[in-house]
Scaffold this motif. Structure first.
Motif, PDB file in Angstrom:
ATOM      1  N   PHE A 109       3.329  -7.579   0.490  1.00 38.33           N
ATOM      2  CA  PHE A 109       3.895  -8.159   1.708  1.00 38.33           C
ATOM      3  C   PHE A 109       3.215  -9.476   2.077  1.00 38.33           C
ATOM      4  O   PHE A 109       3.869 -10.411   2.530  1.00 38.33           O
ATOM      5  CB  PHE A 109       3.769  -7.151   2.857  1.00 38.33           C
TER       6      PHE A 109
ATOM      7  N   SER B 190       7.572   5.419   9.952  1.00 36.97           N
ATOM      8  CA  SER B 190       8.384   5.879  11.076  1.00 36.97           C
ATOM      9  C   SER B 190       7.719   7.056  11.776  1.00 36.97           C
ATOM     10  O   SER B 190       6.822   7.701  11.222  1.00 36.97           O
ATOM     11  CB  SER B 190       9.782   6.306  10.596  1.00 36.97           C
TER      12      SER B 190
ATOM     13  N   ARG C 238       8.214  -1.505  -0.901  1.00 34.07           N
ATOM     14  CA  ARG C 238       8.927  -1.290   0.358  1.00 34.07           C
ATOM     15  C   ARG C 238       7.939  -0.743   1.385  1.00 34.07           C
ATOM     16  O   ARG C 238       6.843  -0.315   1.062  1.00 34.07           O
ATOM     17  CB  ARG C 238      10.109  -0.341   0.188  1.00 34.07           C
ATOM     18  N   PHE C 239       8.366  -0.774   2.644  1.00 38.09           N
ATOM     19  CA  PHE C 239       7.530  -0.349   3.769  1.00 38.09           C
ATOM     20  C   PHE C 239       8.276   0.769   4.475  1.00 38.09           C
ATOM     21  O   PHE C 239       9.292   0.537   5.133  1.00 38.09           O
ATOM     22  CB  PHE C 239       7.304  -1.537   4.711  1.00 38.09           C
ATOM     23  N   ASP C 240       7.801   2.008   4.340  1.00 40.72           N
ATOM     24  CA  ASP C 240       8.504   3.180   4.846  1.00 40.72           C
ATOM     25  C   ASP C 240       7.633   3.827   5.924  1.00 40.72           C
ATOM     26  O   ASP C 240       6.837   4.726   5.656  1.00 40.72           O
ATOM     27  CB  ASP C 240       8.771   4.153   3.703  1.00 40.72           C
TER      28      ASP C 240
ATOM     29  N   LEU D 292      10.833  -9.289  11.445  1.00 40.86           N
ATOM     30  CA  LEU D 292      11.527  -8.064  11.063  1.00 40.86           C
ATOM     31  C   LEU D 292      11.505  -7.108  12.257  1.00 40.86           C
ATOM     32  O   LEU D 292      10.450  -6.818  12.804  1.00 40.86           O
ATOM     33  CB  LEU D 292      10.853  -7.416   9.853  1.00 40.86           C
TER      34      LEU D 292
ATOM     35  N   ILE E 214       3.697   3.096   1.882  1.00 40.57           N
ATOM     36  CA  ILE E 214       3.978   1.676   1.686  1.00 40.57           C
ATOM     37  C   ILE E 214       3.402   1.191   0.363  1.00 40.57           C
ATOM     38  O   ILE E 214       2.596   1.874  -0.270  1.00 40.57           O
ATOM     39  CB  ILE E 214       3.403   0.835   2.845  1.00 40.57           C
TER      40      ILE E 214
ATOM     41  N   TYR F 115       9.487   1.226  11.565  1.00 36.99           N
ATOM     42  CA  TYR F 115       8.735  -0.025  11.454  1.00 36.99           C
ATOM     43  C   TYR F 115       8.911  -0.632  10.064  1.00 36.99           C
ATOM     44  O   TYR F 115       8.986   0.085   9.061  1.00 36.99           O
ATOM     45  CB  TYR F 115       7.237   0.226  11.684  1.00 36.99           C
ATOM     46  N   ASP F 116       8.949  -1.964  10.026  1.00 35.24           N
ATOM     47  CA  ASP F 116       8.876  -2.695   8.758  1.00 35.24           C
ATOM     48  C   ASP F 116       7.518  -3.388   8.707  1.00 35.24           C
ATOM     49  O   ASP F 116       6.739  -3.329   9.657  1.00 35.24           O
ATOM     50  CB  ASP F 116      10.019  -3.700   8.642  1.00 35.24           C
ATOM     51  N   THR F 117       7.216  -4.060   7.597  1.00 34.24           N
ATOM     52  CA  THR F 117       5.914  -4.706   7.479  1.00 34.24           C
ATOM     53  C   THR F 117       5.690  -5.751   8.566  1.00 34.24           C
ATOM     54  O   THR F 117       6.577  -6.576   8.827  1.00 34.24           O
ATOM     55  CB  THR F 117       5.736  -5.356   6.102  1.00 34.24           C
TER      56      THR F 117
END
Length: 378
Positions: free
Chosen positions: A171, A281, A277-279, A303, A165, A295-297
């Motif tokens: 964020f 999983s 970005r938020f990566d 979200l 991330i 998952y996102d932030t």
């Protein structure tokens, strides 16, 4: 014939220790949104600026203090939120338990196993009070679907945990929460926090894991306890605890670990880069099905957390299907606090307990010892 309305739910009275980023961005807004279940009565912080900032956001009467023991002693508090710096979690949690309060504590619960043991002892002696650790990703509704899908995927062949991330300010700055960074922390308070950080990491690395507390190891341990606790905790609930570490690369800012489980391996990759970005999983590969929770932030409310299932079609060897499940827009923090309400009011056992949290520290120790072994062999 008229019927009477059901009684309103019991409101849980909350005291919050720590008015930093997670309280400003997440907890205050969520507790206010759940005002039918919770009421914040007391805020506590060593920063007068942070106290004033958070106090202005509460729409109802409340008190403020800079003394955490005063908050824990208050008769009108049912549960203490410990959102203070990691170094003080054990002190604040133990105080709340000794004064017969339930506790919700942000992760990591503690920096070393010794401190978790102190918390477990205090809980046993608290007269039935409970501790819930804030692993909010594990309370996402679709994560429970993921566990069920993995259970129906047959033999697990491989899994991947990923959490790469951008830095938090990316964020936080887009969250609409407009938090502040207080500048009125005294030099004495800063020095005290640093002292407890040194003690905690030395205990974890040198005493508990026989790993030198070099600056690089200390930094890595703190990253594992912060960002890593999300990933490892999620992996544990879905797949269990690894038996060993096959290989590791702890070259910050991104680290990689290869875990061995009884019948499969898991790759864990995590870290911070400068891509906004938020990566994040967890993906599990079965023989006929792949299940991935994404998952996102959490700092941008609403979200969704989604599950992606890719699988063969039974009875049609050439066919492939893919489906994406979004169970709800209700965020994991909200779902987590609903579980907290059930714990305090109805006595429901939390799944994210101190004993559960201890397992994270054990896995972190496995990672650090494997890295040290590799360095010694090089």
């Amino acid at each position: 014939m008229s019927t009477s309305a059901p009684p309103p739910p019991q409101r849980v009275r909350v005291g919050i220790i720590g008015c930093g980023e997670v309280t400003q961005v997440i907890h205050l807004a969520t507790l206010v949104n759940l005002s039918h279940l919770f009421e914040v009565r007391i805020l506590c912080d060593v920063s007068a600026a942070a106290l004033a900032h958070c106090s202005a956001r509460l729409p109802h009467l409340h008190r403020t203090t800079d003394a955490y023991d005063e908050l824990c002693r208050a008769a009108d508090i049912d549960v203490v939120f410990v959102a203070s710096s990691d170094e003080y979690h054990v002190e604040h949690v133990v105080c709340a338990l000794k004064l017969q309060k339930h506790v919700f504590v942000e992760k990591p619960l503690a920096l070393c196993r010794k401190d978790v043991e102190l918390i477990e002892t205090a809980q046993r002696e608290s007269g039935g009070k409970k501790v819930m650790v804030g692993y909010m990703r594990r309370y996402a509704a679709v994560f429970q679907d993921t566990i069920r899908e993995v259970g129906g995927a047959g033999e697990v062949l491989y899994a991947r945990v990923r959490d790469i991330i951008a830095p938090n300010p990316v964020f936080v700055g887009q969250s609409g929460a407009f938090p502040i960074q207080p500048t009125d922390i005294s030099e004495a308070a800063s020095a005290d926090r640093k002292m407890w950080a040194v003690k905690g990491t030395n205990q974890a690395l040198v005493v508990e894991n026989d790993v030198p507390d070099t600056p690089e190891n200390v930094e890595m341990w703190r990253w594992l306890c912060s960002l890593g606790s999300h990933d490892i905790s999620l992996m544990r609930e879905c797949l269990g605890v690894p038996t060993s570490v096959l290989g590791v690369s702890l070259r910050l800012p991104i680290w990689t670990v290869l875990f061995q489980f009884p019948n499969f391996a898991v790759t864990y990759e995590s870290g911070i880069d400068q891509v906004p970005r938020f990566d994040a999983s967890l993906e599990v590969f079965g023989k006929h099905k792949t299940v991935k929770v994404v998952y996102d932030t959490p700092y941008v409310k609403g979200l969704p957390v989604t599950m992606v299932v890719r699988e063969a079609v039974e009875g049609d060897p050439g066919a492939f299907q893919e489906r994406t499940v979004r169970r709800t827009y209700e965020d994991p923090y909200t779902l987590e606090l609903k579980e907290l309400w059930e714990m305090v009011v109805k006595g429901k056992e939390a799944k994210t307990t101190p004993a559960d949290s201890m397992k994270d520290l054990e896995v972190f120790g496995m990672i650090m010892k494997a890295a040290e072994k590799q360095r010694a062999a090089a």
